[in-house]
Design a protein around this motif. Structure first.
Motif, mmCIF file in Angstrom:
data_model
loop_
_atom_site.group_PDB
_atom_site.id
_atom_site.type_symbol
_atom_site.label_atom_id
_atom_site.label_comp_id
_atom_site.label_asym_id
_atom_site.label_seq_id
_atom_site.Cartn_x
_atom_site.Cartn_y
_atom_site.Cartn_z
ATOM 1 N N ARG A 60 20.913 -13.824 -36.993
ATOM 2 C CA ARG A 60 21.016 -15.140 -36.361
ATOM 3 C C ARG A 60 21.663 -16.207 -37.246
ATOM 4 O O ARG A 60 21.703 -17.363 -36.862
ATOM 5 C CB ARG A 60 19.626 -15.615 -35.956
ATOM 6 C CG ARG A 60 18.929 -14.691 -34.975
ATOM 7 C CD ARG A 60 17.508 -15.132 -34.695
ATOM 8 N NE ARG A 60 17.436 -16.438 -34.079
ATOM 9 C CZ ARG A 60 17.358 -16.649 -32.760
ATOM 10 N NH1 ARG A 60 17.334 -15.643 -31.934
ATOM 11 N NH2 ARG A 60 17.303 -17.877 -32.288
ATOM 12 N N THR A 61 22.136 -15.821 -38.420
ATOM 13 C CA THR A 61 22.711 -16.836 -39.306
ATOM 14 C C THR A 61 23.709 -16.231 -40.289
ATOM 15 O O THR A 61 23.514 -15.108 -40.753
ATOM 16 C CB THR A 61 21.615 -17.587 -40.087
ATOM 17 O OG1 THR A 61 22.231 -18.583 -40.902
ATOM 18 C CG2 THR A 61 20.770 -16.658 -40.935
ATOM 19 N N LEU A 62 24.740 -17.007 -40.606
ATOM 20 C CA LEU A 62 25.670 -16.604 -41.661
ATOM 21 C C LEU A 62 25.253 -17.193 -43.004
ATOM 22 O O LEU A 62 25.724 -16.752 -44.042
ATOM 23 C CB LEU A 62 27.090 -17.084 -41.339
ATOM 24 C CG LEU A 62 27.789 -16.459 -40.154
ATOM 25 C CD1 LEU A 62 29.227 -16.965 -40.061
ATOM 26 C CD2 LEU A 62 27.772 -14.943 -40.209
ATOM 27 N N VAL A 72 25.021 -11.590 -27.475
ATOM 28 C CA VAL A 72 25.235 -11.029 -26.146
ATOM 29 C C VAL A 72 26.222 -11.933 -25.418
ATOM 30 O O VAL A 72 26.162 -13.156 -25.532
ATOM 31 C CB VAL A 72 23.901 -10.971 -25.359
ATOM 32 C CG1 VAL A 72 24.122 -10.654 -23.893
ATOM 33 C CG2 VAL A 72 22.969 -9.954 -25.995
ATOM 34 N N ILE A 73 27.124 -11.312 -24.649
ATOM 35 C CA ILE A 73 28.024 -12.042 -23.766
ATOM 36 C C ILE A 73 27.486 -11.867 -22.348
ATOM 37 O O ILE A 73 27.348 -10.742 -21.874
ATOM 38 C CB ILE A 73 29.458 -11.486 -23.822
ATOM 39 C CG1 ILE A 73 29.980 -11.420 -25.261
ATOM 40 C CG2 ILE A 73 30.385 -12.310 -22.923
ATOM 41 C CD1 ILE A 73 31.254 -10.595 -25.414
ATOM 42 N N VAL A 81 27.857 -8.443 -20.213
ATOM 43 C CA VAL A 81 29.217 -7.917 -20.049
ATOM 44 C C VAL A 81 29.782 -7.413 -21.375
ATOM 45 O O VAL A 81 30.893 -6.887 -21.415
ATOM 46 C CB VAL A 81 30.167 -8.951 -19.409
ATOM 47 C CG1 VAL A 81 29.704 -9.280 -17.990
ATOM 48 C CG2 VAL A 81 30.291 -10.210 -20.241
ATOM 49 N N GLY A 82 29.018 -7.571 -22.458
ATOM 50 C CA GLY A 82 29.470 -7.103 -23.756
ATOM 51 C C GLY A 82 28.691 -7.775 -24.859
ATOM 52 O O GLY A 82 27.734 -8.508 -24.608
ATOM 53 N N ASP A 83 29.116 -7.505 -26.083
ATOM 54 C CA ASP A 83 28.485 -8.172 -27.215
ATOM 55 C C ASP A 83 29.463 -8.351 -28.355
ATOM 56 O O ASP A 83 30.516 -7.710 -28.397
ATOM 57 C CB ASP A 83 27.203 -7.462 -27.658
ATOM 58 C CG ASP A 83 27.378 -6.008 -27.982
ATOM 59 O OD1 ASP A 83 28.050 -5.699 -28.981
ATOM 60 O OD2 ASP A 83 26.831 -5.178 -27.253
ATOM 61 N N LEU A 84 29.117 -9.262 -29.233
ATOM 62 C CA LEU A 84 29.938 -9.615 -30.387
ATOM 63 C C LEU A 84 29.070 -9.585 -31.637
ATOM 64 O O LEU A 84 27.871 -9.870 -31.572
ATOM 65 C CB LEU A 84 30.485 -11.035 -30.256
ATOM 66 C CG LEU A 84 31.459 -11.338 -29.148
ATOM 67 C CD1 LEU A 84 31.653 -12.846 -29.033
ATOM 68 C CD2 LEU A 84 32.785 -10.655 -29.409
ATOM 69 N N ALA A 85 29.711 -9.299 -32.751
ATOM 70 C CA ALA A 85 29.038 -9.409 -34.046
ATOM 71 C C ALA A 85 30.000 -10.096 -35.006
ATOM 72 O O ALA A 85 31.215 -9.880 -34.943
ATOM 73 C CB ALA A 85 28.640 -8.040 -34.575
ATOM 74 N N ALA A 96 34.687 -12.983 -43.492
ATOM 75 C CA ALA A 96 33.886 -12.393 -42.423
ATOM 76 C C ALA A 96 34.640 -11.277 -41.722
ATOM 77 O O ALA A 96 35.854 -11.137 -41.868
ATOM 78 C CB ALA A 96 33.497 -13.470 -41.406
ATOM 79 N N GLU A 97 33.892 -10.519 -40.959
ATOM 80 C CA GLU A 97 34.472 -9.499 -40.084
ATOM 81 C C GLU A 97 33.851 -9.674 -38.708
ATOM 82 O O GLU A 97 32.688 -10.064 -38.584
ATOM 83 C CB GLU A 97 34.203 -8.093 -40.625
ATOM 84 C CG GLU A 97 34.926 -7.022 -39.841
ATOM 85 C CD GLU A 97 34.888 -5.651 -40.490
ATOM 86 O OE1 GLU A 97 35.116 -4.662 -39.758
ATOM 87 O OE2 GLU A 97 34.628 -5.555 -41.711
ATOM 88 N N ILE A 98 34.637 -9.386 -37.685
ATOM 89 C CA ILE A 98 34.178 -9.507 -36.313
ATOM 90 C C ILE A 98 34.288 -8.151 -35.625
ATOM 91 O O ILE A 98 35.159 -7.348 -35.953
ATOM 92 C CB ILE A 98 34.987 -10.581 -35.537
ATOM 93 C CG1 ILE A 98 34.327 -10.916 -34.195
ATOM 94 C CG2 ILE A 98 36.448 -10.174 -35.389
ATOM 95 C CD1 ILE A 98 34.928 -12.124 -33.496
#
Length: 184
Positions: A60-62, A72-73, A81-85, A96-98
């Motif tokens: 939950r934090t950088l 969550v999207i 409908v999807g998710d992101l990290a 960072a990396e996505i």
């Protein structure tokens, strides 16, 4: 600080942190062979889903451990409908990396493009990230196309740099700097 930024609404979507209620959607998507094909893991079981969801809930934090966001999207009807990290690969230098996954039941609507674009903008403008990388299996044409649509620059093709699921695979590396962010 990310707590104050999320949930976040875009024109059609909401980005929010993972919750226990996401288990069924994650299992439905990540247990699919076509989703796992280009990921580092085999399709998930129910037990693996529970374990991985528990970890995602803590991301939950950088600014503090674990220096990552897991989101969550949801579409306008509240459907997954999807998710992101997004995670820091170098905390001191704000690198960072996505990563992203789209639910195959929601193709061609631009949901992940819209959501990832919002997260990238948030990372550069509000979370003090300097650079974001996107790395993917070089066979994943859809993911490479998404990286290009988002404005990532192609930085490299690593040949057989990863041994995964019984074979050597190539990796594409894309990158973006804060100064590359398009003006709104």
């Amino acid at each position: 600080m990310a707590d104050a930024l999320l949930p976040h609404r875009t024109e059609r979507l909401q980005l929010r942190f993972h919750e226990e209620r996401d288990a069924a959607d994650l299992l439905r998507v990540y247990s699919r062979e076509d989703v796992a094909l280009y990921l580092l893991e085999e399709p998930w079981t129910a037990e693996q889903t529970a374990e991985r969801l528990a970890k995602r809930i803590t991301r939950r934090t950088l600014f503090d451990e674990p220096h990552s966001l897991s989101l969550v999207i949801q579409d306008e009807r509240g459907r997954y409908v999807g998710d992101l990290a997004l995670w820091l690969t170098d905390v001191e230098h704000r690198q960072a990396e996505i990563g992203w996954v789209r639910d195959p039941e929601h193709p061609g609507r631009g949901y992940v493009t819209e959501a990832a674009s919002a997260l990238i903008r948030m990372a550069f403008t509000q979370l003090d990230v300097h650079r974001i990388a996107a790395q993917m299996d070089a066979r994943n044409d859809a993911s490479a196309a998404l990286a290009r649509r988002l404005g990532f620059r192609f930085e490299g093709h690593m040949i057989e740099d990863l041994y995964c699921k019984g074979e050597y695979t190539d990796t594409f590396v894309f990158g973006m700097l804060a100064r590359d962010l398009p003006a709104t």
